[in-house]
Write a protein that holds these residues in place. Structure first.
Motif, PDB file in Angstrom:
ATOM      1  N   GLU A   1     -47.058  55.057 -80.543  1.00  0.00           N
ATOM      2  CA  GLU A   1     -46.414  54.732 -79.224  1.00  0.00           C
ATOM      3  C   GLU A   1     -45.344  55.801 -78.828  1.00  0.00           C
ATOM      4  O   GLU A   1     -45.051  56.629 -77.946  1.00  0.00           O
ATOM      5  CB  GLU A   1     -45.833  53.470 -78.885  1.00  0.00           C
ATOM      6  N   LYS A   2     -44.496  56.104 -80.068  1.00  0.00           N
ATOM      7  CA  LYS A   2     -43.290  56.904 -80.189  1.00  0.00           C
ATOM      8  C   LYS A   2     -43.347  58.165 -80.729  1.00  0.00           C
ATOM      9  O   LYS A   2     -42.369  59.033 -80.917  1.00  0.00           O
ATOM     10  CB  LYS A   2     -42.180  56.256 -80.528  1.00  0.00           C
ATOM     11  N   GLY A   3     -44.519  58.585 -81.385  1.00  0.00           N
ATOM     12  CA  GLY A   3     -44.702  59.828 -82.174  1.00  0.00           C
ATOM     13  C   GLY A   3     -44.471  60.663 -81.478  1.00  0.00           C
ATOM     14  O   GLY A   3     -44.708  60.990 -80.263  1.00  0.00           O
ATOM     15  N   ASN A   4     -44.096  61.856 -82.363  1.00  0.00           N
ATOM     16  CA  ASN A   4     -43.662  63.285 -81.701  1.00  0.00           C
ATOM     17  C   ASN A   4     -43.929  64.165 -82.739  1.00  0.00           C
ATOM     18  O   ASN A   4     -43.150  64.429 -83.703  1.00  0.00           O
ATOM     19  CB  ASN A   4     -42.127  63.180 -81.266  1.00  0.00           C
ATOM     20  N   LEU A   5     -44.470  65.419 -82.417  1.00  0.00           N
ATOM     21  CA  LEU A   5     -44.729  66.329 -83.470  1.00  0.00           C
ATOM     22  C   LEU A   5     -43.665  67.423 -83.460  1.00  0.00           C
ATOM     23  O   LEU A   5     -43.691  68.286 -84.414  1.00  0.00           O
ATOM     24  CB  LEU A   5     -46.061  66.886 -82.809  1.00  0.00           C
ATOM     25  N   ASN A   6     -42.487  67.372 -82.574  1.00  0.00           N
ATOM     26  CA  ASN A   6     -41.605  67.984 -82.899  1.00  0.00           C
ATOM     27  C   ASN A   6     -40.706  67.565 -84.196  1.00  0.00           C
ATOM     28  O   ASN A   6     -40.013  68.356 -84.848  1.00  0.00           O
ATOM     29  CB  ASN A   6     -40.567  67.748 -81.826  1.00  0.00           C
ATOM     30  N   LEU A   7     -41.226  66.496 -84.522  1.00  0.00           N
ATOM     31  CA  LEU A   7     -40.582  65.753 -85.906  1.00  0.00           C
ATOM     32  C   LEU A   7     -41.121  66.505 -87.179  1.00  0.00           C
ATOM     33  O   LEU A   7     -40.720  66.281 -88.388  1.00  0.00           O
ATOM     34  CB  LEU A   7     -40.567  64.410 -86.120  1.00  0.00           C
ATOM     35  N   LEU A   8     -42.196  67.277 -87.074  1.00  0.00           N
ATOM     36  CA  LEU A   8     -42.743  68.109 -88.082  1.00  0.00           C
ATOM     37  C   LEU A   8     -41.746  69.229 -88.423  1.00  0.00           C
ATOM     38  O   LEU A   8     -41.941  69.759 -89.330  1.00  0.00           O
ATOM     39  CB  LEU A   8     -44.287  68.885 -87.676  1.00  0.00           C
ATOM     40  N   GLU A   9     -40.660  69.443 -87.640  1.00  0.00           N
ATOM     41  CA  GLU A   9     -39.661  70.228 -87.985  1.00  0.00           C
ATOM     42  C   GLU A   9     -38.400  69.803 -88.148  1.00  0.00           C
ATOM     43  O   GLU A   9     -37.474  69.760 -87.133  1.00  0.00           O
ATOM     44  CB  GLU A   9     -39.745  71.163 -86.771  1.00  0.00           C
ATOM     45  N   PRO A  10     -38.252  68.822 -89.282  1.00  0.00           N
ATOM     46  CA  PRO A  10     -36.717  68.025 -89.328  1.00  0.00           C
ATOM     47  C   PRO A  10     -35.773  69.109 -89.367  1.00  0.00           C
ATOM     48  O   PRO A  10     -35.729  70.060 -89.879  1.00  0.00           O
ATOM     49  CB  PRO A  10     -36.997  67.488 -90.688  1.00  0.00           C
ATOM     50  N   GLU A  11     -34.555  68.821 -88.666  1.00  0.00           N
ATOM     51  CA  GLU A  11     -33.431  69.565 -88.648  1.00  0.00           C
ATOM     52  C   GLU A  11     -32.419  69.157 -89.734  1.00  0.00           C
ATOM     53  O   GLU A  11     -31.927  68.084 -89.868  1.00  0.00           O
ATOM     54  CB  GLU A  11     -32.775  69.766 -87.459  1.00  0.00           C
ATOM     55  N   ILE A  12     -32.043  70.069 -90.592  1.00  0.00           N
ATOM     56  CA  ILE A  12     -30.927  69.754 -91.654  1.00  0.00           C
ATOM     57  C   ILE A  12     -29.718  70.551 -91.467  1.00  0.00           C
ATOM     58  O   ILE A  12     -29.952  71.960 -91.430  1.00  0.00           O
ATOM     59  CB  ILE A  12     -31.559  69.838 -93.082  1.00  0.00           C
ATOM     60  N   TYR A  13     -28.612  70.050 -91.169  1.00  0.00           N
ATOM     61  CA  TYR A  13     -27.359  70.792 -91.124  1.00  0.00           C
ATOM     62  C   TYR A  13     -26.601  70.418 -92.322  1.00  0.00           C
ATOM     63  O   TYR A  13     -26.317  69.509 -92.982  1.00  0.00           O
ATOM     64  CB  TYR A  13     -26.782  70.160 -90.180  1.00  0.00           C
ATOM     65  N   LEU A  14     -25.891  71.793 -92.741  1.00  0.00           N
ATOM     66  CA  LEU A  14     -24.885  71.710 -93.991  1.00  0.00           C
ATOM     67  C   LEU A  14     -23.785  72.211 -93.372  1.00  0.00           C
ATOM     68  O   LEU A  14     -23.763  73.621 -93.013  1.00  0.00           O
ATOM     69  CB  LEU A  14     -25.428  72.602 -94.990  1.00  0.00           C
ATOM     70  N   PHE A  15     -22.405  71.808 -93.728  1.00  0.00           N
ATOM     71  CA  PHE A  15     -21.114  72.179 -93.469  1.00  0.00           C
ATOM     72  C   PHE A  15     -20.398  72.381 -94.348  1.00  0.00           C
ATOM     73  O   PHE A  15     -20.468  71.889 -95.586  1.00  0.00           O
ATOM     74  CB  PHE A  15     -20.494  71.255 -92.405  1.00  0.00           C
TER      75      PHE A  15
END
Length: 827
Positions: free
Chosen positions: A487-501
């Motif tokens: 229902e809510k799946g999204n293939l954009n999530l194949l590209e997780p975003e990781i931010y480092l500060f």
């Protein structure tokens, strides 16, 4: 065609035509205008996938995944997914993008449907790598290690092993109480378990000694206690979750190794199976003193391709994308950020993890987010229920409540354990809650939905993230269950975003660019760091200090259980009952053998001074001081504080709260009243919450001045202090209580009250089964006859699920109803 290599590509990347098109594809906002350029880039990606080395193949997959998501054209990704065996991806595309009936009627559509059905497993579709692991586990006969990323079904394999070994004594070893509850729930909810109900032992005292073919889910501490209580107990199958913890240098890792050695000594045919998201060489999980070798089932397959961002808030404040394939940084178009909060709010996803190292920083940043946000006025039944439940269970002034109204929750080890579990649940279920600010508690198998992670610190404790810890942490975002949800799946999530500060919460000398390169570069060689002294052998090149540590560990092991190691080794054994009991209760606060004469002398003196059994908290603390602290060389500074009468009076008071079964709300009131009556408002709170030094001799800030805290701040400080004091009582003082009980110095009724907070046998039975005191008291005192069966003889508890509705109708706190869900066994 000769194979290409990633190194060859990197050497020529800056001069090649590929650079501009690749960066335009990669960076936000940029697009490739020419169709010919896109086609050329896709053709190149296919070449990389088919003819490159493994790293270059992953780059080709990255290009195709990025193209499909950016241009909403999933035909190339579908083809590659079929080719590489990434069945969850191809099936998802087929069902969402190719849903025209004409596709399924084609020869290709029929063929692909057949392919997909070959990878159907328990109502979901799995990848080739997952199927390989499942087949490996099904065919492996003896000891093995399964190494696979998060979401690859290790939990399902564990449950499968339990179900196919019903004629065995099976134990699952988990690192935390939270995972103990989760694992038990997964087992109970599995269809095979529902059809063949068995008692699950989660506490050593639940085992009566006559059980056959049982299942136990235990931490290593509880398992050791079980083995010590039953000297003839054999385990046939040992399943060790989060097995990489065995390599650590801490005392729990050493204890886990000792437990494995005891299990193998008692039953040389016992089978041990390890499960971990990362380890480079499975042989590193073989204990030299134990007679076992492991097969390795490993999947290097990775359906996700991460996007890493760095931002140095102490330098140019701009955001850069780090590409793990080219190993270079590329500026994302922006004017820079004032602070972490601004970047988090601009780059947020639907669900976000914000990582910080220290609990104090976690609460501080969560409150910053709350202050800068608009609180909700919308009517959300679940949100309001959660708010009211926490306010009632803990306190209306709890900072967490202010955060919830702004869509933020926090999660760290200083929270009440049940509240922490409840936070995981509501964050997963309530859409309005978009941010969870958390610590390394997230590393131990905690499963929550998130599509982005923001690392405001690059440390765990005093050390920087290791390569494996970093890999484990980023694996927590974009789980398969979220990516491929029907229902809510999204293939954009194949590209997780990781931010480092690099900012307020990182050291001024931290180099975040080198940090990310050393942990995220695709061609990085992963190496295991083996720090557990029992995982080393005498043949290793050990330093004199390591040899001494190994000898100490072996001596400790032999005093826990004799004849585990080679009888030719010289071992010192305890001479007295008190020193034997100290070993059996896993006491490490002092060297037991070096101090055993003094311990025995202290014991004899104590017996001369008293003519009755210990039956109150003041006498208990005095006994602990007189026997285990006075004239003893204590290594643990926290325990050493009991040299002072004021500290003993405080813990006497705290144990009385425990004996009275005080709720969190009641303890908070008692804590703040205790502080109000203090003449000296400078109080010890430890390194996690300390703000000032007591004097010039102090190296660290371990104290707080209560005069600087308003009522709300004192309430929130009391909440975390209560949890830490509970941990000290449970993990330290209770060991000495057990020794006193072994020595028959404790009144039985008082012992039960100290250990369980009650002498009521029904409540104790519930506590042994993992119920909290608050829930156990409600169940027993309200007498839910017809819904609960409590057998104090066998320590079994059976709960009818209809009790949930009854409790809700009676207005029982939603947190306790949530907890009860963990304990319901459907018959």
């Amino acid at each position: 065609m000769a194979n290409l290599t990633l190194r060859q590509l990197k050497n020529s990347f800056n001069e090649s035509w590929l650079k501009n098109d690749y960066l335009n594809l990669l960076l936000d906002g940029d697009t490739i205008q020419e169709d010919d350029s896109l086609i050329k880039l896709l053709k190149t990606a296919i070449v990389f996938v088919q003819y490159g080395d493994d790293h270059l193949s992953k780059l080709g997959y990255r290009i195709i995944t990025r193209y499909s998501n950016k241009y909403n054209d999933y035909v190339p990704l579908f083809d590659i997914a079929i080719n590489k065996g990434y069945i969850p991806i191809s099936k998802f595309i087929e069902s969402t993008e190719f849903n025209d009936e004409r596709y399924s009627d084609t020869l290709l559509g029929a063929f692909n449907t057949t392919v997909h059905e070959n990878f159907r497993y328990n109502e979901i579709y799995i990848s080739h790598g997952q199927k390989k692991l499942i087949d490996f586990a099904a065919s492996a006969v003896k000891d093995y290690v399964i190494v696979a990323p998060t979401s690859y079904g290790k939990s399902e394999i564990i449950i499968g092993e339990i179900n196919k070994n019903r004629d065995s004594n099976t134990v699952v070893i988990v690192p935390t109480k939270a995972l103990l509850a989760q694992t038990k729930k997964r087992i109970v909810e599995s269809s095979a378990f529902k059809d063949n109900y068995q008692k699950i032992i989660t506490h050593p005292e639940m085992f009566r000694g006559n059980e056959k073919n049982f299942i136990a889910v235990l931490t290593q501490e509880r398992l050791l206690r079980l083995l010590q209580r039953h000297g003839d107990l054999n385990i046939d199958l040992v399943l060790i979750d989060e097995a990489h913890n065995l390599l650590s240098s801490d005392s729990r890792a050493v204890l886990l190794a000792q437990v494995i050695l005891i299990l193998k000594k008692r039953n040389s045919d016992s089978v041990i199976k390890f499960f971990t998201p990362f380890i480079s060489d499975a042989k590193n999980l073989q204990i030299p003193l134990a007679n076992y070798t492991v097969e390795e089932g490993k999947s290097n397959e990775n359906l996700k391709t991460e996007r890493f961002y760095v931002c140095d808030l102490r330098f140019d404040r701009k955001l850069y994308l780090y590409d793990q394939f080219i190993s270079d940084f590329f500026q994302v178009k922006n004017d820079g950020y004032r602070d972490e909060l601004e970047c988090v709010k601009e780059r947020k996803g639907n669900k976000n993890i914000i990582y910080l190292n220290r609990p104090r920083d976690i609460e501080s940043f969560a409150m910053k987010m709350t202050i800068s946000s608009t609180t909700t006025n919308q009517i959300d039944t679940q949100l309001n229920e959660a708010y009211d439940a926490i306010a009632d269970y803990v306190h209306p002034e709890y900072n967490l409540l202010k955060c919830i109204k702004s869509g933020v929750v926090y999660h760290h080890g200083g929270m009440p354990e049940l509240v922490r579990l409840y936070v995981e649940s509501i964050f997963s279920k309530i859409p309005y809650l978009r941010f969870i600010v958390t610590s390394s508690t997230l590393l131990e198998g905690v499963n929550i939905p998130a599509e982005k992670i923001f690392l405001l610190s690059n440390k765990v404790g005093r050390r920087s993230f290791s390569k494996s810890q970093f890999k484990n942490l980023i694996g927590r975002v974009c789980r398969f269950s979220e990516i491929f949800d029907s229902e809510k799946g999204n293939l954009n999530l194949l590209e997780p975003e990781i931010y480092l500060f690099k900012g307020e919460y990182t050291a001024s000398n931290a180099n975040i660019r080198n940090f990310i390169k050393d942990r995220a570069r695709i061609d990085l060689k992963m190496e295991d760091r083996v720090d557990n002294i029992l995982m080393k052998s005498v043949q290793d090149d050990l330093s004199p200090q390591q040899i001494e540590q190994l000898e100490e560990s072996l001596t400790y092991l032999e005093n826990i259980e004799n004849n585990v190691i080679d009888e030719n080794q010289e071992i010192r054994y305890a001479k007295y009952q008190i020193s034997e009991s100290c070993f059996h209760n896993n006491i490490h606060d002092f060297d037991i053998l070096d101090n055993e004469d003094q311990l025995n002398e202290n014991l004899l003196f104590f017996k001369e001074q008293t003519d009755k059994l210990i039956d109150n908290s003041n006498d208990l603390l005095q006994a602990i001081f007189m026997i285990f602290i006075d004239e003893i060389e204590i290594k643990d500074e926290t325990l050493k504080r009991l040299e002072y009468q004021a500290a003993r009076s405080f813990y006497s008071m705290f144990i009385d709260w425990r004996i009275n079964g005080s709720s969190y709300n009641q303890m908070i009131s008692s804590f703040t009243r205790y502080w109000d009556n203090l003449d000296n408002k400078i109080i010890y709170v430890g390194s996690k919450w300390g703000e000032i030094k007591l004097n010039d001799q102090n190296v660290r800030e371990l104290y707080v001045d209560l005069e600087t805290k308003n009522e709300s701040q004192q309430i929130n400080l009391s909440i975390v202090r209560i949890k830490e004091e509970q941990d000290f009582v449970d993990n330290t003082l209770m060991k000495y209580v057990e020794v006193l009980a072994d020595l028959e110095l404790m009144n039985d009724d008082f012992y039960d009250k100290v250990k369980y907070g009650t002498s009521d046998k029904q409540i104790i039975t519930l506590l042994k089964n993992g119920f909290s005191m608050d829930l156990a008291k409600i169940i027993v005192q309200r007498v839910y006859s017809g819904f609960v069966e409590i057998n104090i003889e066998s320590d079994e508890v059976i709960i009818n699920e209809q009790i949930l509705e009854v409790m809700r109708n009676e207005g029982v706190n939603e947190i306790l109803i949530f907890e009860l869900n963990y304990h319901i066994s459907i018959q």
